[in-house]
Structures are given as C-alpha cells and as structure tokens.
Design a protein around this motif. Structure first.
Motif, PDB file in Angstrom:
ATOM      1  N   THR A 197     -12.713  -0.656  -0.769  1.00 22.15           N
ATOM      2  CA  THR A 197     -12.403  -1.736  -2.067  1.00 22.15           C
ATOM      3  C   THR A 197     -13.075  -1.908  -3.176  1.00 22.15           C
ATOM      4  OG1 THR A 197     -10.700  -2.545  -0.603  1.00 22.15           O
ATOM      5  CG2 THR A 197     -10.408  -3.674  -2.802  1.00 22.15           C
ATOM      6  N   ILE A 238       0.582  -1.123   0.283  1.00 23.04           N
ATOM      7  CA  ILE A 238      -0.263   0.027  -0.428  1.00 23.04           C
ATOM      8  C   ILE A 238       0.721   0.984  -0.047  1.00 23.04           C
ATOM      9  CG2 ILE A 238      -1.948   1.264   1.171  1.00 23.04           C
ATOM     10  CD1 ILE A 238      -2.589  -1.513   2.171  1.00 23.04           C
ATOM     11  N   LYS A 284      -2.107  -2.963  -5.472  1.00 23.28           N
ATOM     12  CA  LYS A 284      -2.424  -2.449  -4.392  1.00 23.28           C
ATOM     13  C   LYS A 284      -3.639  -2.652  -3.939  1.00 23.28           C
ATOM     14  CE  LYS A 284      -2.153   2.233  -2.328  1.00 23.28           C
ATOM     15  NZ  LYS A 284      -1.464   3.674  -2.849  1.00 23.28           N
ATOM     16  N   LEU A 288      -5.331  -3.629   0.087  1.00 25.26           N
ATOM     17  CA  LEU A 288      -6.178  -3.549   0.614  1.00 25.26           C
ATOM     18  C   LEU A 288      -7.791  -3.583   0.976  1.00 25.26           C
ATOM     19  CD1 LEU A 288      -5.990   0.652  -1.360  1.00 25.26           C
ATOM     20  CD2 LEU A 288      -5.804   0.334   0.884  1.00 25.26           C
TER      21      LEU A 288
END
Length: 289
Positions: free
Chosen positions: A87, A59, A74, A78
């Motif tokens: 997300t 992250i 990423k 998350l």
C-alpha cells in the motif's frame, strides 16, 4: 461565501465526523447530488465502513475505474487490512503522479497512513497544503501527537477563519484543549457536552466526555460514560483503553478490559506499553532469580 444551494451532505458528514458510522451509511441515499458530491458521499460511506472494520467490503466494491478519491479510500482499507508495504509503495507512486497527486482525499489518506506509521513529518508533507477542513483537522491531530500544541493552534485558527461552527473545528478545538490541559479541560468537556445534546450519542462523544472527566479527577462519572460507550461497541479500542486507565484510578481490576484490548487490538499503544512493561518485569525477575 454566497448563500448558495443547501449543503446536501451536511448530515452525512456530521454523522461520520462524530463517529455515527452506521447512521452515515444508513442515511447516505441523498437525492439530486452533483457528480462531485456523489463522489464525496461515496468516499464518506466507504470511510464509514472502514471505521467499522469492514475493510474487505471496501476493497471488493471499489474497482480500478473508480474516481481517484475512492481509489485513495481503497488504499486506506488495504493498508488497515494488513497489506502495509504494498500500500505504501502504491501511495508513493500515486502522490508523485502529477495528474492525481494533488487530490485532497489522496493526500488525506496519505496523512492518515503516515500518522499510523508514526512518520509525522512525512504525513505533514502531504497534508500541509490546500487546507480543506479534513486536512486541517488532521494537521491538528498530527501536531497534538507531536506535542506541538503551538502549531496545532495555528491550524485551528485557520479552521476557525473558514467556519468557526463546523463540527471539525469544534472537534479540533476539543482535542487541542485536552492536549493543553489545565483550565482548558472544562472547555473541551463543554464541546462534547454540546455534541451530546445536539446529535446522536456516539462512542466518540462518550469517550471525549469521559477523557475530560478523568482529567478533572471525576473517575466515577468517566466510568459510567465509558460503560455506555462499551454498550454501543464492545470492541472499540479507545473505550477499552480508557476503561483500563479509569479502573486503575478507581482501584478496580482492569484485567478483563486489557485482555479484550489485547485480543481485538494487539497493536494498540496501551497494549504495547503494557507488554514492554511486562517484559522488563520478567527480565528483572530473571536477573534476580
């Protein structure tokens, strides 16, 4: 396919697929990569960090100027770090964006996230087109989870047409053989055995062999393999879950492994099943008392 330049990322990819995540990270400094290969390299390295639960590192390191593939990775970090609702809404937004919605890594991440959510039909919406090896192998996993080995077999055939010897093709074949069971278990065992002779022995390979052994009633052998896997990673969810099952079959206490699993992976399917069984038992006792 013409015998073009050598596949510079073969070793890195293979380490990742077989669960040798630290080795993938340690050996990721591959020279002379094209721009696309460098993005693939980075996404494999970051996915390896995710597999090692280093979500925050991923992250922190991937910023908003990174390519779509890395942004997608990423998102996965998350999601797994607990930021689920946000997300999933970002994921939906990105998938509907014509410019990036077709990115294979974004679609792969969508498939993984929806598989975690157990929303298999939504997962397949995003994984069922384009047919990269990663997407096809994820489809095999999803269909196996849906108990649709007929559909899983169709996906596996597509993989075999592209590259029969590919590590993912072999893995998908082993998963399907395990799901089908019966005489296919021995075939699955031989695939994991072959991996263990060719490559670094990982928790994934050891668990694969152990699950085959359990299916064949060889629980002592399974336990030996699982304890070896536990030496490699004392917190691995699959190893702990398989040890619980194995010990119950051996007539040994599985309490310690179950406690470890509850502590490190409270959402694991086995923990949830045991908890609901305990709740039902408690309710039954109270009803009688």
């Amino acid at each position: 396919m013409a015998s073009a330049s050598p596949d510079l990322l073969f070793g890195l990819r293979n380490n990742f697929y077989l669960g040798a995540y630290q080795a993938a990270i340690n050996n990721s400094d591959v020279p002379n990569l094209s721009v696309d290969d460098a993005v693939e390299r980075d996404s494999l390295v970051y996915r390896s960090y995710i597999a090692l639960d280093s979500y925050q590192l991923v992250i922190n390191e991937i910023d908003s100027s990174a390519p779509t593939a890395l942004q997608a990775v990423k998102l996965l970090a998350l999601y797994l770090s607990g930021d689920k609702e946000l997300t999933i809404s970002s994921l939906r937004e990105w998938l509907s964006d014509a410019a990036i919605g077709n990115n294979p890594v974004l679609r792969l991440v969508a498939g993984i996230i929806y598989m975690h959510e157990q929303d298999y039909s939504e997962a397949l919406k995003h994984t069922n087109t384009s047919g990269t090896m990663d997407l096809l192998s994820l489809n095999v996993q999803i269909y196996v989870k849906m108990h649709r080995s007929d559909y899983a077999e169709k996906q596996l055939k597509l993989m075999q047409q592209i590259d029969e010897d590919h590590t993912l093709t072999q893995l998908a074949s082993a998963w399907l053989n395990l799901a089908v069971g019966g005489s296919k278990i021995q075939e699955a065992y031989l695939i994991f055995q072959d991996f263990s002779e060719k490559y670094q022995l990982t928790g994934m390979i050891l668990n694969g062999k152990a699950v085959c052994c359990m299916h064949m009633g060889r629980f002592d052998e399974a336990e030996t393999l699982l304890l070896e896997a536990l030496n490699k990673d004392a917190k691995d969810a699959e190893t702990l879950a398989n040890l619980v099952v194995c010990n119950l079959h051996l007539g040994k206490s599985a309490t310690r492994y179950l406690s470890q699993l509850k502590l490190s992976h409270p959402d694991h399917v086995l923990v949830r099943r045991v908890s609901s069984a305990e709740d039902n038992f408690d309710r039954a006792v109270q009803a009688v008392a």
